[in-house]
Write a protein that holds these residues in place. Structure first.
Motif, short mmCIF file in Angstrom:
data_model
loop_
_atom_site.label_atom_id
_atom_site.label_comp_id
_atom_site.label_asym_id
_atom_site.label_seq_id
_atom_site.Cartn_x
_atom_site.Cartn_y
_atom_site.Cartn_z
N LEU A 103 7.36 5.24 1.69
CA LEU A 103 6.00 5.51 1.24
C LEU A 103 5.25 4.23 0.89
N LEU A 104 5.97 3.25 0.37
CA LEU A 104 5.36 1.95 0.07
C LEU A 104 5.44 1.08 1.32
N GLN A 105 4.29 0.63 1.80
CA GLN A 105 4.22 -0.19 3.00
C GLN A 105 3.77 -1.61 2.65
N SER A 137 0.84 -1.20 0.00
CA SER A 137 0.00 0.00 0.00
C SER A 137 0.88 1.25 0.00
N PHE A 138 0.31 2.35 -0.49
CA PHE A 138 1.02 3.63 -0.54
C PHE A 138 0.50 4.52 0.59
N ASP A 139 1.41 4.99 1.44
CA ASP A 139 1.02 5.84 2.56
C ASP A 139 1.99 7.03 2.62
N LYS A 140 1.49 8.21 2.23
CA LYS A 140 2.36 9.39 2.17
C LYS A 140 2.74 9.93 3.54
N THR A 141 2.12 9.40 4.61
CA THR A 141 2.44 9.86 5.96
C THR A 141 3.55 9.03 6.61
N LYS A 142 3.99 7.99 5.92
CA LYS A 142 4.99 7.10 6.51
C LYS A 142 6.22 7.01 5.60
N PHE A 143 7.31 6.54 6.19
CA PHE A 143 8.52 6.27 5.41
C PHE A 143 8.94 4.83 5.66
#
Length: 488
Positions: free
Chosen positions: A468-470, A460-466
């Motif tokens: 970005l790809l989780q 999944s792509f999450d712009k709030t985490k590093f």
């Protein structure tokens, strides 16, 4: 420096093995056969393949070779009291070492024809890519053939045609008949340009073919208890009957737009550069491309089917890097191009790290049986049922550690049948189409869930985490324990 680079092939192969020690369904026959040869010898009644023969028969020659080399180290492990899972590590390390050594021989052949710098970049690219190193120790028919193919290519580069014919015959007749499209194209070219005489080629091919066919028929007929040529039956099933398409189909160009970009990583962009800068490298490339095109005619496609071509594509890319670095002093732009191209190696490392993390979490069956042994280590009266999902995602006879436990892989048992009640423990996989609540509902009155095993379920792509790809993990199988029967 050269020895250090060559040693890195073995080290990286072992790192992949340790990160992902379990096997999947495609590897089942060979890994079970190695186990049975090591632990049961000539007592064929105890062999797994007689109870679970699979769709098509496979040759025992590969497992016999792996078991023979592994046996002294397995004996040492048995003396020291190590569990059977150590045997699986040893067997896979043996296969991986054979593949690594064959690859090093191939790299040295490349060095003799294209120079030491090409060899250096070829090794650096290969060890930083995921799939080639990951598959090196996996007991697949394709990997058993891979060592022989690399040696055959090395013999071709050294113009040792008789050795090339024998090695090609072994890989085709014993392990993968489809390799006739790859190695056959090379042989056809050598005949066409007159590097090998037609009489010498045909006479060597007939002698090698008869000897190798006789070897596999003789050995495998003994183990399968009927006269057969295993790879002949596989070829008939996959090619003539086209039954392999029942396991899924892919578009004609799938190998080019999906497999090669994943397998070659960031350095794939250097392949056309290598062709442009070093035209004579196409002598290596065209048989590989021709093989992939011919193989693409079959609807069923898998990455492992073209793994033999990865070192060839990497060689072409390596010539590009070698040329860029050779000319780097001619201008600032060329120096920047050389440095920028070298950074693609770092891109490979990043991509490989992601792939390896996913792969590490993609063997829930192996994790389940390891967890079961840890949770119930004090129990002796254990009768565990291994369902199809867990058997296909990591459970092997090597992972069945306890001699005082009973392990059973009977298929197609109904959830509510009396047969299911005879087992003290169940290892069961959850279908993706069902929720955990619905899947476990039939067992709620009879069993207790003692562990749930997560596995890879997507990205999944999450712009709030590093980063970005989780990578997402979700429970994919469960360990159930039968509840004690209540007294009336």
């Amino acid at each position: 420096m050269a020895q250090l680079l060559e040693g890195s092939v073995v080290v990286v192969m072992l790192l992949h093995l340790c990160a992902c020690p379990y096997t999947k369904v495609e590897e089942s026959f060979n890994i079970q056969a190695v186990h049975d040869i090591l632990n049961h010898g000539l007592d064929l009644e105890k062999y797994d393949h007689l109870e679970f023969p699979g769709v098509v028969p496979r040759t025992f020659l590969g497992p016999l070779a792996v078991a023979a080399v592994s046996s002294p180290f397995v004996l040492l492990c048995n003396i020291t009291g190590a569990n059977k899972m150590a045997q699986q590590y040893i067997a896979r390390a043996t296969l991986g070492l054979a593949t690594a050594v064959s690859f090093i021989v191939f790299c040295r052949a490349i060095e003799s024809g294209f120079g030491g710098n090409v060899k250096k970049w070829l090794i650096l690219m290969s060890v930083t890519q995921f799939h080639f190193m990951f598959y090196m120790s996996r007991p697949l028919p394709n990997v058993l053939a891979l060592s022989i193919v690399l040696l055959a290519l090395s013999s071709w580069l050294h113009q040792k045609h008789r050795t090339f014919i024998w090695l090609s015959g072994a890989s085709i007749i014993i392990f993968r008949f489809d390799l006739v499209m790859f190695l056959g194209l090379i042989a056809l070219k050598e005949l066409t340009i007159g590097r090998v005489g037609i009489f010498r080629f045909v006479s060597t091919m007939i002698v090698a073919g008869c000897c190798l066919l006789g070897l596999t028929v003789f050995v495998d007929s003994y183990f399968w208890r009927r006269w057969l040529w295993p790879e002949g039956e596989v070829m008939w099933f996959n090619t003539v009957l086209n039954k392999s398409s029942e396991w899924g189909t892919s578009p004609f160009l799938w190998y080019f737009y999906s497999v090669l970009p994943r397998a070659l990583g960031a350095t794939i962009v250097l392949v056309p550069v290598g062709i442009y800068l070093t035209r004579h490298v196409t002598v290596l490339l065209w048989p590989a491309v021709g093989y992939i095109l011919l193989f693409s005619l079959l609807p069923h496609k898998e990455l492992r089917f073209i793994i033999y071509t990865f070192p060839v594509f990497n060689t072409v890319a390596a010539t590009a890097l070698a040329m860029l670095w050779q000319n780097k002093e001619k201008s600032v732009l060329r120096k920047l191009l050389a440095l920028g191209s070298s950074c693609l190696i770092l891109g490979n490392v990043i991509i490989t790290s992601g792939f390896l993390y996913v792969a590490h979490n993609n063997y829930p069956g192996g994790d389940a049986i390891r967890t079961l042994h840890g949770l119930e280590s004090l129990e002796t009266d254990v009768h565990v049922h291994i369902d199809v999902f867990t058997a296909q995602t990591g459970v092997t006879r090597f992972s069945q550690l306890r001699h005082d436990w009973i392990y059973n892989k009977t298929e197609d048992l109904a959830v509510d049948s009396l047969d299911m009640q005879q087992y003290t423990h169940l290892l069961i996989g959850q279908p993706a189409s069902q929720s955990a609540e619905n899947f476990l509902k039939p067992y709620k009155d009879t069993h207790t869930v003692i562990a749930s095993i997560p596995a890879y379920s997507g990205v999944s792509f999450d712009k709030t985490k590093f980063p970005l790809l989780q990578v997402r993990l979700a429970n994919s199988c469960y360990i159930l324990k039968r509840r004690p029967k209540m007294e009336p």
